[in-house]
Design an enzyme around this catalytic site. Sequence first.
Site, short mmCIF file in Angstrom:
data_model
loop_
_atom_site.label_atom_id
_atom_site.label_comp_id
_atom_site.label_asym_id
_atom_site.label_seq_id
_atom_site.Cartn_x
_atom_site.Cartn_y
_atom_site.Cartn_z
N GLU A 131 0.88 -1.17 0.00
CA GLU A 131 0.00 0.00 0.00
C GLU A 131 0.91 1.21 0.00
O GLU A 131 1.55 1.53 1.00
CB GLU A 131 -0.92 -0.02 1.23
CG GLU A 131 -2.14 0.88 1.07
CD GLU A 131 -1.91 2.25 1.66
OE1 GLU A 131 -1.55 3.15 0.87
OE2 GLU A 131 -2.09 2.43 2.86
N CYS A 150 -1.60 8.88 2.59
CA CYS A 150 -1.29 8.37 1.25
C CYS A 150 -2.42 8.65 0.27
O CYS A 150 -2.19 8.80 -0.93
CB CYS A 150 -0.99 6.88 1.31
SG CYS A 150 -2.30 5.92 2.12
#
EC number: 1.2.1.3
Length: 521
Positions: free
Chosen positions: A289, A323
């Site tokens: 991720e 993110c």
Amino acid sequence: MLRPAALAAARLVLRQGRRLLSAAPTQAVPAPNQQPEIFYNQIFINNEWHDAISKKTFPTVNPSTGDVICHVAEGDKEDVDRAVEAARAAFQLGSPWRRLDASDRGRLLNRLADLIERDRTYLAALETLDNGKPYVISYLVDLDMVLKCLRYYAGWADKYHGKTLPIDGDYFSYTRHEPVGVCGQIIPWNFPLLMQAWKLGPALATGNVVVMKVSEQTPLTALYVANLIKEAGFPPGVVNIVPGYGPTAGAAIASHEDVDKVAFTGSTEVGHLIQVAAGKSNLKRVTLELGGKSPNIIMSDADMDWAVEQAHFALFFNQGQCCCAGSRTFVQEDIYAEFVERSVARARSRVVGNPFDSRTEQGPQIDETQFKKILGYIKSGKEEGAKLLCGGGAAADRGYFIQPTVFGDVQDGMTIAKEEIFGPVMQILKFKTIEEVIGRANNSKYGLAAAVFTKDLDKANYLSQALQAGTVWVNCYDVFGAQSPFGGYKLSGSGRELGEYGLQAYTEVKTVTVKVPQKNS
């Protein structure tokens, strides 16, 4: 307890996110201890605490002041080897962990959640001290999501199973979902407690064992949870936690021949290195991720008040250290001027300061390196012709605070429009048509998340299908639930975390076929 004004501030924070955690309760927040005692700063292996074999330590720093909180054992390859050995022993056939009923694995996860809830106030304060995020957020958002994640996967422990298969002939065939084995997990510094739960939940529910590398910037809460894992009753060696640096401890996990899987959350650059190391060693399974440069598309028919507030939240939440931050705000041209004006006013009103103050919306960046990197991006934006509308500098004489910053007149080719800044810097871009914004939004090496604000359901559905992103939010942003998978397209990673999909990466599917004298329907 916080006084009514403080509770109102907490409610305001939650309204900004509009249910970041799907159903965040509005509740009284206990007053924090701004100097929580540090109980654990060593390496956790086999349910015991150890110094690093090298005896080395590293400092963990309070980002609000730049002062050292304490020194922590610095694990490296030798410590990772010892942790993997302990995990492998815990995973042997016939071990207490392998013999445990699936329902009992769920019970242990629920017990861990109960212990975290018991110590929620302490953990929230420790997270704020070590990470810098506002205490109200640590308590109401991060810890709430941790509890929901662990309890969600506790429920899956005895429900994720194989099937019987009606193959031809006189055979009985079925599948088993078996644990992968020793799982290396490397977690980041922006959501230390939450990322620990995202990794541990599915791994332990499916019967794996874990060697976790925690970030050198924020090791303290993960180490405290390690002791709760022991208190909950997990057998020795099932969870092992090694604080240390990426190039040493992290690299040792990624390249270890006896680690069966690695899960990593962090930068795309480091994700590349982990993928290569996993391939060069034992072809271990990899879940990544990684970074993002997520488009947030504001159509001209959007609810202006709501879109402005949500776009602000999408970028500035967690000091911009997300993110999936909505870091490319695309605004349709006929509302562009008004949207920019309102966004600048909202950014100027954002309260930056002591993260233990209930009025604070934005704390410091994580460390001096990130602080300087973000200021470098702001300088780049000005030099490349973007219009600095507010902010642009340090927000305090001490610590790593940055003013909420907004750029207008941003063009796609500018550095600030292409690269992940990971800070409180909003970039607003103008577009005319849906087809134009689809092309520009997808013209990125990243594909983690996206959002669309519109009152037109046809536009919302069309854009949701066209955008190259693992998650698309419509008329909201940063809405997460333990039930919903999360992960990216392109250089934003591979695999999914959360939900039933998050279990797949932690299991092997085995087919067993048995010859029988005669098969009957």
